[in-house]
Design a protein around this motif. Structure first.
Motif, mmCIF file in Angstrom:
data_model
loop_
_atom_site.group_PDB
_atom_site.id
_atom_site.type_symbol
_atom_site.label_atom_id
_atom_site.label_comp_id
_atom_site.label_asym_id
_atom_site.label_seq_id
_atom_site.Cartn_x
_atom_site.Cartn_y
_atom_site.Cartn_z
ATOM 1 N N LEU A 1 0.825 -1.213 0.000
ATOM 2 C CA LEU A 1 0.000 0.000 0.000
ATOM 3 C C LEU A 1 0.861 1.266 0.000
ATOM 4 C CD1 LEU A 1 -3.017 -0.940 2.238
ATOM 5 C CD2 LEU A 1 -3.029 -0.292 -0.169
ATOM 6 N N LEU A 2 2.069 1.127 0.544
ATOM 7 C CA LEU A 2 2.958 2.292 0.554
ATOM 8 C C LEU A 2 3.335 2.715 -0.858
ATOM 9 C CD1 LEU A 2 5.391 1.353 3.474
ATOM 10 C CD2 LEU A 2 3.490 2.978 3.503
ATOM 11 N N VAL A 3 3.481 1.702 -1.747
ATOM 12 C CA VAL A 3 3.868 2.058 -3.116
ATOM 13 C C VAL A 3 2.663 2.098 -4.058
ATOM 14 C CG1 VAL A 3 6.240 1.246 -2.976
ATOM 15 C CG2 VAL A 3 4.448 -0.355 -3.629
ATOM 16 N N ALA A 4 1.479 1.878 -3.498
ATOM 17 C CA ALA A 4 0.277 1.839 -4.339
ATOM 18 C C ALA A 4 0.084 3.086 -5.211
ATOM 19 C CB ALA A 4 -0.956 1.586 -3.484
ATOM 20 N N PRO A 5 0.329 4.296 -4.670
ATOM 21 C CA PRO A 5 0.099 5.470 -5.519
ATOM 22 C C PRO A 5 0.908 5.429 -6.815
ATOM 23 C CG PRO A 5 0.422 6.131 -3.247
ATOM 24 C CD PRO A 5 0.717 4.668 -3.306
ATOM 25 N N LEU A 6 2.140 4.905 -6.698
ATOM 26 C CA LEU A 6 2.981 4.828 -7.883
ATOM 27 C C LEU A 6 2.413 3.814 -8.880
ATOM 28 C CD1 LEU A 6 5.646 5.989 -8.900
ATOM 29 C CD2 LEU A 6 6.777 3.937 -8.006
ATOM 30 N N GLY A 7 1.994 2.657 -8.355
ATOM 31 C CA GLY A 7 1.422 1.618 -9.220
ATOM 32 C C GLY A 7 0.165 2.124 -9.907
ATOM 33 N N VAL A 8 -0.682 2.792 -9.136
ATOM 34 C CA VAL A 8 -1.929 3.312 -9.682
ATOM 35 C C VAL A 8 -1.636 4.384 -10.729
ATOM 36 C CG1 VAL A 8 -3.919 4.718 -9.045
ATOM 37 C CG2 VAL A 8 -3.347 2.706 -7.701
ATOM 38 N N PHE A 9 -0.616 5.186 -10.464
ATOM 39 C CA PHE A 9 -0.200 6.201 -11.433
ATOM 40 C C PHE A 9 0.125 5.526 -12.773
ATOM 41 C CE2 PHE A 9 3.385 8.205 -13.617
ATOM 42 C CZ PHE A 9 2.927 9.502 -13.806
ATOM 43 N N GLY A 10 0.935 4.465 -12.702
ATOM 44 C CA GLY A 10 1.347 3.773 -13.932
ATOM 45 C C GLY A 10 0.155 3.217 -14.696
ATOM 46 N N LEU A 11 -0.786 2.617 -13.968
ATOM 47 C CA LEU A 11 -1.957 2.041 -14.633
ATOM 48 C C LEU A 11 -2.803 3.138 -15.281
ATOM 49 C CD1 LEU A 11 -2.981 -0.581 -11.915
ATOM 50 C CD2 LEU A 11 -2.037 -1.073 -14.171
ATOM 51 N N ALA A 12 -2.933 4.249 -14.554
ATOM 52 C CA ALA A 12 -3.763 5.341 -15.071
ATOM 53 C C ALA A 12 -3.145 5.963 -16.326
ATOM 54 C CB ALA A 12 -3.962 6.405 -13.993
ATOM 55 N N VAL A 13 -1.809 6.075 -16.338
ATOM 56 C CA VAL A 13 -1.140 6.633 -17.527
ATOM 57 C C VAL A 13 -1.512 5.807 -18.749
ATOM 58 C CG1 VAL A 13 1.096 6.876 -18.677
ATOM 59 C CG2 VAL A 13 0.831 7.645 -16.322
ATOM 60 N N ARG A 14 -1.367 4.477 -18.593
ATOM 61 C CA ARG A 14 -1.607 3.635 -19.769
ATOM 62 C C ARG A 14 -3.061 3.713 -20.228
ATOM 63 N NH1 ARG A 14 0.522 -2.117 -19.228
ATOM 64 N NH2 ARG A 14 -1.150 -2.199 -17.742
ATOM 65 N N LEU A 15 -3.978 3.684 -19.256
ATOM 66 C CA LEU A 15 -5.396 3.735 -19.619
ATOM 67 C C LEU A 15 -5.727 5.033 -20.365
ATOM 68 C CD1 LEU A 15 -7.101 2.291 -16.442
ATOM 69 C CD2 LEU A 15 -7.256 1.395 -18.762
ATOM 70 N N ALA A 16 -5.274 6.142 -19.783
ATOM 71 C CA ALA A 16 -5.608 7.431 -20.399
ATOM 72 C C ALA A 16 -4.960 7.561 -21.774
ATOM 73 C CB ALA A 16 -5.168 8.576 -19.494
ATOM 74 N N ALA A 17 -3.708 7.061 -21.890
ATOM 75 C CA ALA A 17 -3.022 7.178 -23.174
ATOM 76 C C ALA A 17 -3.697 6.300 -24.224
ATOM 77 C CB ALA A 17 -1.558 6.789 -23.013
ATOM 78 N N GLU A 18 -4.183 5.144 -23.807
ATOM 79 C CA GLU A 18 -4.814 4.236 -24.762
ATOM 80 C C GLU A 18 -6.161 4.756 -25.228
ATOM 81 O OE1 GLU A 18 -5.320 0.225 -23.364
ATOM 82 O OE2 GLU A 18 -3.164 -0.108 -23.507
ATOM 83 N N PHE A 19 -6.940 5.248 -24.291
ATOM 84 C CA PHE A 19 -8.315 5.587 -24.632
ATOM 85 C C PHE A 19 -8.469 6.917 -25.327
ATOM 86 C CE2 PHE A 19 -9.464 2.572 -21.165
ATOM 87 C CZ PHE A 19 -9.930 1.631 -22.046
ATOM 88 N N GLY A 20 -7.902 7.919 -24.773
ATOM 89 C CA GLY A 20 -8.270 9.253 -25.223
ATOM 90 C C GLY A 20 -9.790 9.300 -25.152
ATOM 91 N N LEU A 21 -10.419 10.014 -26.032
ATOM 92 C CA LEU A 21 -11.880 9.994 -26.008
ATOM 93 C C LEU A 21 -12.432 9.420 -27.299
ATOM 94 C CD1 LEU A 21 -12.588 13.408 -24.289
ATOM 95 C CD2 LEU A 21 -12.877 11.130 -23.335
ATOM 96 N N SER A 22 -11.530 9.182 -28.259
ATOM 97 C CA SER A 22 -12.021 8.848 -29.590
ATOM 98 C C SER A 22 -12.762 7.519 -29.663
ATOM 99 C CB SER A 22 -10.859 8.856 -30.570
ATOM 100 O OG SER A 22 -9.832 8.077 -30.026
ATOM 101 N N VAL A 23 -12.274 6.488 -28.922
ATOM 102 C CA VAL A 23 -12.971 5.195 -29.017
ATOM 103 C C VAL A 23 -14.323 5.258 -28.326
ATOM 104 C CG1 VAL A 23 -11.132 3.503 -29.241
ATOM 105 C CG2 VAL A 23 -11.669 4.419 -26.996
#
Ligand code: ASP
Length: 402
Positions: free
Chosen positions: A185-207
């Motif tokens: 849980l101490l490193v969770a923010p970093l892990g969540v950051f990484g997951l969020a980057v990929r999701l946002a980069a993949e999706f954008g709004l176009s799909v």
């Protein structure tokens, strides 16, 4: 769980979304990949803990119940709650998809459908009892794991002193797992950051746009279930203020949203439940079982998806066929693994039950991962609410230690 952790995870998520959208605009593919890798490491670390956690907590949860009568009461209440809330979720989904009709007029894409083995009820049932437990665990077959844990717990419950060493071993395994969870849980923010980057980069709004009506139907259904039905149940049956109770679980809900995995979120949910005053015997039983079989969000999603694809193909589903969708969506959610896109794997089962072309799944694929975040959050929320309701219904003596 300190509220601090939830805050840090939330900030990690927000920063991740901003960074992901920026990397997308700048076309910084390697930055997205590195962030995704960090996210995957976090996800794998959480999943690594799932088997020891489910086994030790579920088996111990039962072993410590004291007697079989209490076990049947706890089990009966929990299963009744799961069935009721799953059915409520699917009903909301089917009503909305009939009302909004998101599939009518959707252009059909002729993409290649995913290669998925069809799920058969027979296989689902057979997999519950593993002929070779080690093989089943190695393959991550969760229903088999649940069965083995329940069986071990029941055997420990009826054993006299002879079961004591195993109980102690499980107890110690559970505690060690919880220590590692706290580290994670101490490193969770970093892990969540990484997951969020990929999701946002993949999706954008176009799909999202072409399928906006469909996504809207799913998200509206999930919102009605998660923000109205479940909180009202907390109020009515657990006699607790939903806001005060659910506040304890912000970290778990954020983890569910960013990992799209109920199983991976389980360690965090168990930890939060302890802080929320849920007794050990309840949280150790309701949560592992729920993370595997109780998926309100997935059930709702599968029903909406099937009806949506039928509408897009111009196939009119009779009321009797919609009832079949209702039943199979419930079963498919029980059979779905608590991993990203776990619901997608069991979806052909729903389609086939009413003769829908499985290749129609290609229609919903582009935004499956996006919707996964929402349905997983509702899946986890369902388990969290279940804890409060089952705890209340068990009528524990207040002075009795948990
Ligand atoms: N990702 C979901 C979960 O872990 C399952 C699904 O795909 O619906 O709960």
């Amino acid at each position: 769980m300190k509220h601090d952790t939830a805050k840090r995870i939330f900030i990690g998520f927000l920063l991740g979304v901003i960074a992901g959208l920026t990397f997308r605009v700048l076309n910084w593919q390697s930055a997205v990949e590195v962030s995704g890798l960090v996210g995957d490491l976090f996800l794998r670390a959480l999943r690594m803990l799932v088997i020891p956690l489910i086994f030790s907590s579920l088996a111990l949860g039962i072993a410590q119940l004291g007697n079989i009568t209490r076990l049947s009461r706890l089990g009966g209440l929990t299963v009744a709650y799961y069935l009721f809330t799953n059915a409520a979720a699917v009903t909301i989904g089917i009503l909305l998809v009939n009302l909004i009709q998101p599939g009518v007029g959707t252009p059909l894409v002729e993409e290649k459908p995913p290669e998925l083995p069809p799920l058969q009820l027979k296989t689902l049932l057979l997999n519950i009892i593993p002929a070779n437990p080690i093989e089943a665990l190695a393959k991550g077959e969760m229903l088999a794991l649940i069965f083995l844990s329940l069986l071990t717990g029941a055997a420990l419950l009826t054993s006299q002193d002879i079961g004591e060493p195993v109980k102690q071993l499980l107890n110690s395994l559970l505690h060690l797992t919880m220590i590692v969870i706290n580290w994670l849980l101490l490193v969770a923010p970093l892990g969540v950051f990484g997951l969020a980057v990929r999701l946002a980069a993949e999706f954008g709004l176009s799909v999202f746009l072409p399928l906006a009506k469909y996504a809207f139907t799913v998200i509206l259904g999930l919102a009605i279930h998660g923000l109205i039905v479940l909180p009202v149940l907390v109020l009515l049956f657990a006699r607790l203020s939903p806001v005060a109770y659910l506040r304890n679980f912000v970290t778990a809900l954020l983890t569910a949203f960013s990992t799209s995995s109920s199983s991976a979120t389980l360690p965090v949910t168990i930890e939060c439940a302890g802080k929320a005053g849920i007794r050990d015997e309840v949280r150790r039983f309701v949560l592992p079982l729920g993370a595997t079989v109780n998926m309100d969000g997935t059930a709702l999603y599968e029903a909406v998806a099937a009806c949506f694809v039928a509408q897009a193909y111009g196939i009119h589903l009779l009321p009797s066929e919609q009832i079949l969708v209702f039943i199979t969506a419930n079963l498919a959610a029980i059979g779905a693994a608590g991993i990203p896109a776990g619901g997608l794997v069991t979806m052909p089962f729903v389609f086939q039950s009413v003769g829908l072309p499985v290749k129609g799944m290609a229609l919903i694929l582009p935004i499956d991962r996006f919707l996964d975040m929402f349905r997983t959050t509702v899946n986890v929320l369902g388990d969290i609410v279940g804890c409060a309701i089952v705890q209340k219904a068990m009528k524990f003596d207040k002075n009795q230690p948990s």
